[in-house]
Scaffold this motif. Structure first.
Motif, PDB file in Angstrom:
ATOM      1  N   GLU A 206       0.787  -1.218   0.000  1.00 24.08           N
ATOM      2  CA  GLU A 206       0.000   0.000   0.000  1.00 24.08           C
ATOM      3  C   GLU A 206       0.828   1.282   0.000  1.00 24.08           C
ATOM      4  N   ALA A 207       2.075   1.212   0.408  1.00 22.17           N
ATOM      5  CA  ALA A 207       2.854   2.438   0.608  1.00 22.17           C
ATOM      6  C   ALA A 207       3.859   2.646  -0.518  1.00 22.17           C
ATOM      7  N   ARG A 208       4.207   3.891  -0.762  1.00 21.40           N
ATOM      8  CA  ARG A 208       5.266   4.173  -1.715  1.00 21.40           C
ATOM      9  C   ARG A 208       6.578   3.639  -1.160  1.00 21.40           C
ATOM     10  N   ARG A 209       7.477   3.258  -2.033  1.00 25.92           N
ATOM     11  CA  ARG A 209       8.752   2.687  -1.616  1.00 25.92           C
ATOM     12  C   ARG A 209       9.847   3.741  -1.742  1.00 25.92           C
ATOM     13  N   PRO A 210      10.866   3.698  -0.880  1.00 26.31           N
ATOM     14  CA  PRO A 210      11.935   4.690  -0.955  1.00 26.31           C
ATOM     15  C   PRO A 210      12.746   4.536  -2.230  1.00 26.31           C
ATOM     16  N   ARG A 211      13.241   5.639  -2.738  1.00 28.82           N
ATOM     17  CA  ARG A 211      14.083   5.598  -3.928  1.00 28.82           C
ATOM     18  C   ARG A 211      15.545   5.552  -3.492  1.00 28.82           C
ATOM     19  N   THR A 212      16.168   4.440  -3.772  1.00 33.37           N
ATOM     20  CA  THR A 212      17.570   4.279  -3.414  1.00 33.37           C
ATOM     21  C   THR A 212      18.175   3.222  -4.318  1.00 33.37           C
ATOM     22  N   SER A 213      19.485   3.187  -4.373  1.00 31.70           N
ATOM     23  CA  SER A 213      20.151   2.194  -5.199  1.00 31.70           C
ATOM     24  C   SER A 213      20.275   0.877  -4.428  1.00 31.70           C
ATOM     25  N   TYR A 214      20.412  -0.199  -5.180  1.00 32.01           N
ATOM     26  CA  TYR A 214      20.569  -1.516  -4.576  1.00 32.01           C
ATOM     27  C   TYR A 214      21.831  -1.563  -3.715  1.00 32.01           C
ATOM     28  N   THR A 215      22.910  -0.944  -4.175  1.00 35.45           N
ATOM     29  CA  THR A 215      24.161  -0.934  -3.420  1.00 35.45           C
ATOM     30  C   THR A 215      23.989  -0.243  -2.076  1.00 35.45           C
ATOM     31  N   ARG A 216      23.303   0.899  -2.077  1.00 36.81           N
ATOM     32  CA  ARG A 216      23.075   1.601  -0.816  1.00 36.81           C
ATOM     33  C   ARG A 216      22.153   0.819   0.106  1.00 36.81           C
ATOM     34  N   LEU A 217      21.193   0.131  -0.482  1.00 34.91           N
ATOM     35  CA  LEU A 217      20.302  -0.694   0.326  1.00 34.91           C
ATOM     36  C   LEU A 217      21.083  -1.773   1.060  1.00 34.91           C
ATOM     37  N   LEU A 218      21.993  -2.448   0.348  1.00 32.08           N
ATOM     38  CA  LEU A 218      22.816  -3.480   0.983  1.00 32.08           C
ATOM     39  C   LEU A 218      23.753  -2.868   2.020  1.00 32.08           C
ATOM     40  N   GLY A 219      24.298  -1.696   1.702  1.00 31.69           N
ATOM     41  CA  GLY A 219      25.172  -1.028   2.664  1.00 31.69           C
ATOM     42  C   GLY A 219      24.445  -0.674   3.942  1.00 31.69           C
ATOM     43  N   SER A 220      23.157  -0.342   3.826  1.00 31.60           N
ATOM     44  CA  SER A 220      22.395   0.007   5.016  1.00 31.60           C
ATOM     45  C   SER A 220      22.165  -1.199   5.918  1.00 31.60           C
ATOM     46  N   VAL A 221      22.198  -2.417   5.356  1.00 31.17           N
ATOM     47  CA  VAL A 221      22.115  -3.620   6.187  1.00 31.17           C
ATOM     48  C   VAL A 221      23.318  -3.693   7.120  1.00 31.17           C
ATOM     49  N   LEU A 222      24.498  -3.451   6.573  1.00 33.60           N
ATOM     50  CA  LEU A 222      25.709  -3.454   7.394  1.00 33.60           C
ATOM     51  C   LEU A 222      25.668  -2.333   8.424  1.00 33.60           C
ATOM     52  N   LEU A 223      25.123  -1.182   8.020  1.00 29.88           N
ATOM     53  CA  LEU A 223      25.056  -0.051   8.934  1.00 29.88           C
ATOM     54  C   LEU A 223      24.140  -0.334  10.122  1.00 29.88           C
ATOM     55  N   LEU A 224      23.113  -1.143   9.904  1.00 29.45           N
ATOM     56  CA  LEU A 224      22.220  -1.495  11.005  1.00 29.45           C
ATOM     57  C   LEU A 224      22.966  -2.206  12.131  1.00 29.45           C
ATOM     58  N   PHE A 225      23.960  -3.016  11.779  1.00 24.10           N
ATOM     59  CA  PHE A 225      24.748  -3.693  12.810  1.00 24.10           C
ATOM     60  C   PHE A 225      25.598  -2.703  13.606  1.00 24.10           C
ATOM     61  N   VAL A 226      25.975  -1.608  12.973  1.00 32.99           N
ATOM     62  CA  VAL A 226      26.734  -0.563  13.673  1.00 32.99           C
ATOM     63  C   VAL A 226      25.807   0.226  14.593  1.00 32.99           C
ATOM     64  N   GLU A 227      24.606   0.525  14.121  1.00 31.49           N
ATOM     65  CA  GLU A 227      23.686   1.405  14.839  1.00 31.49           C
ATOM     66  C   GLU A 227      22.899   0.701  15.945  1.00 31.49           C
ATOM     67  N   GLU A 228      22.683  -0.606  15.831  1.00 32.30           N
ATOM     68  CA  GLU A 228      21.780  -1.311  16.739  1.00 32.30           C
ATOM     69  C   GLU A 228      22.505  -2.407  17.522  1.00 32.30           C
ATOM     70  N   PRO A 229      22.952  -2.111  18.745  1.00 34.29           N
ATOM     71  CA  PRO A 229      23.613  -3.144  19.563  1.00 34.29           C
ATOM     72  C   PRO A 229      22.712  -4.360  19.805  1.00 34.29           C
ATOM     73  N   LEU A 230      21.397  -4.126  19.954  1.00 32.23           N
ATOM     74  CA  LEU A 230      20.484  -5.250  20.186  1.00 32.23           C
ATOM     75  C   LEU A 230      20.505  -6.229  19.010  1.00 32.23           C
ATOM     76  N   LEU A 231      20.625  -5.721  17.796  1.00 29.97           N
ATOM     77  CA  LEU A 231      20.707  -6.587  16.622  1.00 29.97           C
ATOM     78  C   LEU A 231      21.957  -7.452  16.679  1.00 29.97           C
ATOM     79  N   ARG A 232      23.073  -6.864  17.089  1.00 28.13           N
ATOM     80  CA  ARG A 232      24.320  -7.641  17.175  1.00 28.13           C
ATOM     81  C   ARG A 232      24.181  -8.778  18.189  1.00 28.13           C
ATOM     82  N   VAL A 233      23.602  -8.476  19.336  1.00 30.15           N
ATOM     83  CA  VAL A 233      23.459  -9.486  20.389  1.00 30.15           C
ATOM     84  C   VAL A 233      22.520 -10.606  19.945  1.00 30.15           C
ATOM     85  N   ARG A 234      21.363 -10.231  19.410  1.00 27.02           N
ATOM     86  CA  ARG A 234      20.375 -11.231  19.033  1.00 27.02           C
ATOM     87  C   ARG A 234      20.829 -12.045  17.823  1.00 27.02           C
ATOM     88  N   ALA A 235      21.617 -11.441  16.941  1.00 26.04           N
ATOM     89  CA  ALA A 235      22.142 -12.181  15.794  1.00 26.04           C
ATOM     90  C   ALA A 235      23.132 -13.249  16.255  1.00 26.04           C
TER      91      ALA A 235
END
Length: 409
Positions: A206-235
């Motif tokens: 139902e919602a519009r999707r963000p406009r970004t490149s595939y490379t940046r999208l993948l890079g943001s996955v790695l950035l989530l591990f930097v930004e979210e300590p809870l993600l690192r622990v639970r992973a």
């Protein structure tokens, strides 16, 4: 800097979209999600009770046959990183249906494989495409109302667990009557049918999707591990619990198919039914997480996971002891898994596909390492060595959770 800006843009988009249209996840839709997830994840686990037959067919050494499971998990890990994040960028309805069709083709390749090399390539493709499960889990979390998100994730995850457990029984039963190849060919037909059903009944995004490149999208996955300590622990917890899971299931067919047990594939598959309690516990776990009991559930479940290896170790004295061990292990692992996902989904509504993709990479890594390590351990030290390995992983997971309690709070 670009990745940080991109992450901010995606977060702002997601927070805006997440606040709209929260009528909840309809029960029928949740049931369809659960069935589709169960069928997809079953494709990854069909091989477990078939390892001895596959080893004979392709002349693979029993101590090395764990590679059959490992290569599927490696493919799954690649799909988690390269495919699942696309759920935050594209229409998930079309993404899910496309993956299901390609999965059916990969299953046919496995079913007709003339050599071990083709078999492994087909299984790797099956693993890559089976990540449709995680696209659907993130989709369910998006559609659910905030107060019901844990329950929704638990319901869909129940389908995943049933798929994992029933895969062993069904594949063993079919293999006894029609050979191991027929398992994958039959699943290809069912997967094609599910692709058609999903394309017809899944909600249109139902919602519009963000406009970004595939490379940046993948890079943001790695950035989530930097930004979210809870993600690192639970992973990392995911890596440990699923390593323990596969330490049991990957080599289990080897002692059960050999004397003095000499069980058939169907009889071995029946042990998978003992773990259905894990699937039933998944929804209950999600409800407790919704009430703020996620850390308590995690600690008790990890303790249960480590203790489960005691009755499993005495399987050689009485096969009946294997049943409570499986019940304990599967219930504990799925309770932690549902808790992990519910907690990380609550952190970043803008990035649920990327969160689950990054998290599940560690699940896949743990599954792959557990599979190959357990079959090698069984070849060197027998069932006692496998049980010591599983118990050691369980205790390590419990210690890691205790040391990271502050992050959970």
């Amino acid at each position: 800097m670009n990745l940080q800006l991109q992450s901010t843009d995606l977060r702002q988009f997601g927070e805006g979209a997440a606040g709209k249209g929260k009528a909840g996840l309809p029960r029928l839709t949740a049931l369809i999600f659960a069935i589709a997830c169960g069928l997809s994840v079953a494709n990854v686990y069909f091989a477990h009770p078939l390892l001895d037959a596959i080893a004979r067919d392709f002349s693979i050494d029993p101590a090395s046959v764990g590679i059959v499971v490992t290569v599927t998990q490696i493919g799954y890990a690649l799909g988690l990183f390269f495919i699942v994040p696309l759920g935050d960028l594209f229409d998930r309805r079309k993404l899910v249906a496309t993956q299901a069709v390609l999965s059916a083709l990969a299953l046919v390749l496995v079913g007709v494989s003339p050599s071990a090399a083709v078999l492994l390539a087909g299984l790797a493709a099956v693993g890559v495409l089976a990540v449709v499960v995680q696209v659907l889990v993130a989709y369910a979390a998006d559609l659910a109302a905030p107060a019901e998100r844990g329950r929704a994730v638990g319901t869909v995850t129940s389908g995943v667990i049933l798929g994992i457990l029933l895969a062993r029984f069904v594949s063993g039963l079919v293999a006894d009557f029609a050979g191991w190849r027929s398992v994958y060919l039959a699943s290809a037909v069912l997967t094609l049918a599910m692709a058609a059903i999903l394309f017809r009944v899944l909600p249109r995004h139902e919602a519009r999707r963000p406009r970004t490149s595939y490379t940046r999208l993948l890079g943001s996955v790695l950035l989530l591990f930097v930004e979210e300590p809870l993600l690192r622990v639970r992973a990392l917890l995911a890596m440990l619990i699923f390593a323990s899971f596969n330490v049991l299931w990957a080599p289990l067919v080897l002692p059960l198919a050999a004397p003095p047990f000499s069980l058939s594939h169907t009889e071995i598959g029946l042990f998978g039914l003992a773990g259905v309690a894990g699937a039933l516990g998944a929804r209950w776990t999600g409800t407790l997480v919704d009430r703020g009991q996620g850390q308590l559930v995690t600690g008790l479940s990890l303790l249960l996971m480590a203790a489960a290896w005691l009755p499993i170790a005495f399987m050689v004295r009485s096969l009946w002891l294997l049943v409570p061990g499986i019940l304990m292990l599967d219930l504990a692992i799925q309770a932690v898994h549902v808790t992990n996902q519910s907690l990380i989904f609550a952190r970043r509504p803008d990035a649920r596909s990327r969160l689950v993709g990054g998290y599940m990479i560690f699940y896949s890594l743990g599954s792959a390492l557990g599979s190959i390590a357990s079959t090698m351990t069984y070849g060197a030290w027998g069932w006692s060595g496998v049980c010591l390995l599983g118990a050691g992983i369980g205790l390590a997971a419990l210690a890691f959770w205790a040391l990271t309690l502050r992050v959970g709070r």
